[in-house]
Design a protein around this motif. Structure first.
Motif, PDB file in Angstrom:
ATOM      1  N   GLU A 198      61.891  38.116  75.621  1.00 63.33           N
ATOM      2  CA  GLU A 198      60.438  37.951  75.662  1.00 63.33           C
ATOM      3  C   GLU A 198      59.818  38.315  74.313  1.00 63.33           C
ATOM      4  OE1 GLU A 198      59.767  36.678  78.567  1.00 63.33           O
ATOM      5  OE2 GLU A 198      61.797  37.167  79.236  1.00 63.33           O
ATOM      6  N   ALA A 199      60.635  38.404  73.269  1.00 65.92           N
ATOM      7  CA  ALA A 199      60.157  38.881  71.974  1.00 65.92           C
ATOM      8  C   ALA A 199      59.079  38.002  71.362  1.00 65.92           C
ATOM      9  CB  ALA A 199      61.335  39.009  71.003  1.00 65.92           C
TER      10      ALA A 199
ATOM     11  N   ARG B  46      51.488  38.998  69.525  1.00 68.74           N
ATOM     12  CA  ARG B  46      50.591  40.159  69.451  1.00 68.74           C
ATOM     13  C   ARG B  46      50.463  40.670  68.022  1.00 68.74           C
ATOM     14  NH1 ARG B  46      53.194  41.455  74.414  1.00 68.74           N
ATOM     15  NH2 ARG B  46      54.659  42.840  73.347  1.00 68.74           N
ATOM     16  N   ARG B  47      51.501  40.481  67.234  1.00 68.74           N
ATOM     17  CA  ARG B  47      51.458  40.917  65.823  1.00 68.74           C
ATOM     18  C   ARG B  47      50.780  39.895  64.928  1.00 68.74           C
ATOM     19  NH1 ARG B  47      57.168  42.043  66.942  1.00 68.74           N
ATOM     20  NH2 ARG B  47      57.426  44.262  67.422  1.00 68.74           N
ATOM     21  N   GLY B  48      50.357  38.796  65.513  1.00 72.14           N
ATOM     22  CA  GLY B  48      49.684  37.780  64.718  1.00 72.14           C
ATOM     23  C   GLY B  48      50.615  36.808  64.038  1.00 72.14           C
TER      24      GLY B  48
ATOM     25  N   TYR C  48      59.361  29.329  68.599  1.00 73.75           N
ATOM     26  CA  TYR C  48      59.891  29.608  67.262  1.00 73.75           C
ATOM     27  C   TYR C  48      58.881  30.445  66.489  1.00 73.75           C
ATOM     28  CZ  TYR C  48      61.479  28.988  62.452  1.00 73.75           C
ATOM     29  OH  TYR C  48      61.895  29.214  61.157  1.00 73.75           O
ATOM     30  N   CYS C  49      59.278  31.664  66.110  1.00 75.68           N
ATOM     31  CA  CYS C  49      58.416  32.522  65.295  1.00 75.68           C
ATOM     32  C   CYS C  49      58.652  32.173  63.836  1.00 75.68           C
ATOM     33  CB  CYS C  49      58.708  34.003  65.545  1.00 75.68           C
ATOM     34  SG  CYS C  49      57.696  35.088  64.494  1.00 75.68           S
ATOM     35  N   GLN C  50      57.623  31.653  63.194  1.00 79.39           N
ATOM     36  CA  GLN C  50      57.767  31.233  61.806  1.00 79.39           C
ATOM     37  C   GLN C  50      57.902  32.420  60.861  1.00 79.39           C
ATOM     38  OE1 GLN C  50      54.606  28.492  60.846  1.00 79.39           O
ATOM     39  NE2 GLN C  50      54.974  27.265  62.664  1.00 79.39           N
ATOM     40  N   ARG C  51      57.347  33.573  61.247  1.00 76.37           N
ATOM     41  CA  ARG C  51      57.473  34.759  60.397  1.00 76.37           C
ATOM     42  C   ARG C  51      58.892  35.333  60.489  1.00 76.37           C
ATOM     43  NH1 ARG C  51      53.811  38.814  59.249  1.00 76.37           N
ATOM     44  NH2 ARG C  51      52.259  37.153  59.109  1.00 76.37           N
ATOM     45  N   CYS C  52      59.387  35.499  61.701  1.00 80.19           N
ATOM     46  CA  CYS C  52      60.718  36.079  61.907  1.00 80.19           C
ATOM     47  C   CYS C  52      61.833  35.055  61.722  1.00 80.19           C
ATOM     48  CB  CYS C  52      60.824  36.676  63.309  1.00 80.19           C
ATOM     49  SG  CYS C  52      59.626  37.987  63.643  1.00 80.19           S
ATOM     50  N   LYS C  53      61.450  33.763  61.787  1.00 77.56           N
ATOM     51  CA  LYS C  53      62.415  32.667  61.677  1.00 77.56           C
ATOM     52  C   LYS C  53      63.471  32.766  62.779  1.00 77.56           C
ATOM     53  CE  LYS C  53      61.795  31.756  56.748  1.00 77.56           C
ATOM     54  NZ  LYS C  53      60.584  32.568  56.631  1.00 77.56           N
ATOM     55  N   LYS C  54      62.988  32.982  64.009  1.00 82.70           N
ATOM     56  CA  LYS C  54      63.890  33.100  65.148  1.00 82.70           C
ATOM     57  C   LYS C  54      63.382  32.259  66.314  1.00 82.70           C
ATOM     58  CE  LYS C  54      65.579  37.750  64.066  1.00 82.70           C
ATOM     59  NZ  LYS C  54      65.696  39.155  64.539  1.00 82.70           N
ATOM     60  N   TYR C  55      64.345  31.800  67.125  1.00 78.86           N
ATOM     61  CA  TYR C  55      64.037  31.010  68.316  1.00 78.86           C
ATOM     62  C   TYR C  55      64.210  31.882  69.557  1.00 78.86           C
ATOM     63  CZ  TYR C  55      64.454  26.873  65.312  1.00 78.86           C
ATOM     64  OH  TYR C  55      64.283  25.934  64.319  1.00 78.86           O
ATOM     65  N   PHE C  56      63.234  31.828  70.466  1.00 75.72           N
ATOM     66  CA  PHE C  56      63.291  32.633  71.680  1.00 75.72           C
ATOM     67  C   PHE C  56      63.061  31.760  72.915  1.00 75.72           C
ATOM     68  CE2 PHE C  56      61.493  35.401  68.335  1.00 75.72           C
ATOM     69  CZ  PHE C  56      62.431  36.430  68.337  1.00 75.72           C
TER      70      PHE C  56
ATOM     71  N   PHE D  31      72.027  37.239  74.382  1.00 79.99           N
ATOM     72  CA  PHE D  31      71.140  38.129  75.114  1.00 79.99           C
ATOM     73  C   PHE D  31      70.925  39.393  74.284  1.00 79.99           C
ATOM     74  CE2 PHE D  31      73.502  35.628  78.193  1.00 79.99           C
ATOM     75  CZ  PHE D  31      72.503  35.170  79.034  1.00 79.99           C
ATOM     76  N   PRO D  32      69.782  40.062  74.452  1.00 85.75           N
ATOM     77  CA  PRO D  32      69.564  41.327  73.738  1.00 85.75           C
ATOM     78  C   PRO D  32      70.638  42.334  74.114  1.00 85.75           C
ATOM     79  CG  PRO D  32      67.524  40.540  74.725  1.00 85.75           C
ATOM     80  CD  PRO D  32      68.622  39.692  75.289  1.00 85.75           C
ATOM     81  N   ARG D  33      71.038  43.130  73.176  1.00 86.48           N
ATOM     82  CA  ARG D  33      72.039  44.156  73.448  1.00 86.48           C
ATOM     83  C   ARG D  33      71.437  45.234  74.328  1.00 86.48           C
ATOM     84  NH1 ARG D  33      75.238  46.086  68.215  1.00 86.48           N
ATOM     85  NH2 ARG D  33      76.368  47.112  69.896  1.00 86.48           N
ATOM     86  N   THR D  34      72.239  45.734  75.257  1.00 85.90           N
ATOM     87  CA  THR D  34      71.791  46.809  76.139  1.00 85.90           C
ATOM     88  C   THR D  34      72.757  47.964  76.040  1.00 85.90           C
ATOM     89  OG1 THR D  34      73.026  45.876  78.001  1.00 85.90           O
ATOM     90  CG2 THR D  34      70.718  45.222  77.767  1.00 85.90           C
ATOM     91  N   GLY D  35      72.271  49.154  76.413  1.00 86.75           N
ATOM     92  CA  GLY D  35      73.145  50.317  76.394  1.00 86.75           C
ATOM     93  C   GLY D  35      73.331  50.848  74.986  1.00 86.75           C
ATOM     94  N   GLY D  36      74.167  51.860  74.859  1.00 85.85           N
ATOM     95  CA  GLY D  36      74.423  52.479  73.562  1.00 85.85           C
ATOM     96  C   GLY D  36      75.810  53.057  73.504  1.00 85.85           C
TER      97      GLY D  36
END
Length: 223
Positions: A52-53, A59-61, A85-93, A115-120
């Motif tokens: 959901e990034a 929100r950051r504009g 597609y975030c043009q600032r981050c250059k990533k697809y979500f 998928f986002p990494r989970t755990g540590g």
């Protein structure tokens, strides 16, 4: 099948063009546009992130564009998804909800996505190797309920290796862990046999980053 990121054409050496050059980096980024062509995640150029990034980027504009993404079904057919597609981050979500809906409708999906990494680290070396393992998240399973054929299971593993999503060594570790964990259980004999067979296949697999899993030509995306 590529997507092209391009700046808005210049209008000439006039005041408008000069003003555009004087804009900040942030403003300059905002005039970038996405081609209407779908973004196909069936090669190693682009990575699709199930997250959901994109909402946080908005929100950051950050300038965020809605495009059509394409993954591949086990039958080699294109599966369309709404992608940001975030043009600032250059990533697809792609949102987890949209991804789950396509997965429910088409079954396991092939392509370069993660998928986002989970755990540590504190959870232990094998914390992510349990029943809901990394491989299972991508659709790989030997369960009777899912009843994937041998070729389908290996297609999933091949896609993960060819697209560089999960390394060959990691896949071997996951399968070895599953085999070791279930070897002494009589009710898992069938599963162990399938894991063992797939493990030997993975060990002999020749990774090919240029391999494509789409059967149809680019015309299929024009339907």
């Amino acid at each position: 099948m590529a997507v092209y990121i391009r700046k808005q054409p210049l209008v000439g050496e006039d005041g408008c063009a000069a003003a555009r050059r004087a804009q900040s980096d942030t403003a300059a980024t905002s005039i970038r546009r996405i081609s209407p062509d779908p973004v196909v995640f069936d090669d190693n150029r682009y990575m699709l992130i199930v997250s959901e990034a994109a909402d946080a980027c908005r929100r950051r504009g950050h300038p965020v564009e809605r495009v059509t993404g394409v993954l591949v079904s086990l039958g080699g057919k294109p599966v369309r998804l709404p992608v940001d597609y975030c043009q600032r981050c250059k990533k697809y979500f792609v949102s987890a909800k949209a991804f789950a809906a396509r997965r429910e409708a088409h079954g396991p999906l092939l392509g370069r996505y993660k998928f986002p990494r989970t755990g540590g680290a504190q959870e232990g070396r094998f914390s992510s190797l349990a029943e809901e393992s990394v491989l299972k998240r991508y659709g790989y399973t030997v369960s009777r309920t899912d009843d994937l054929k041998m070729g389908q299971r290996r297609l999933i593993l091949a896609s993960l290796m060819d697209r560089g999503v999960v390394s060959k060594m990691q896949i071997e570790r996951y399968l070895e862990f599953d085999i070791s964990n279930a070897r002494k259980r009589s009710d898992r004999k069938r599963a162990v046999e399938r894991w063992s067979s797939d493990l030997e296949w993975v060990r002999s697999y020749s990774i090919d980053p240029k391999r494509r899993f789409l059967v149809d030509t680019y015309r299929a995306f024009r339907l």
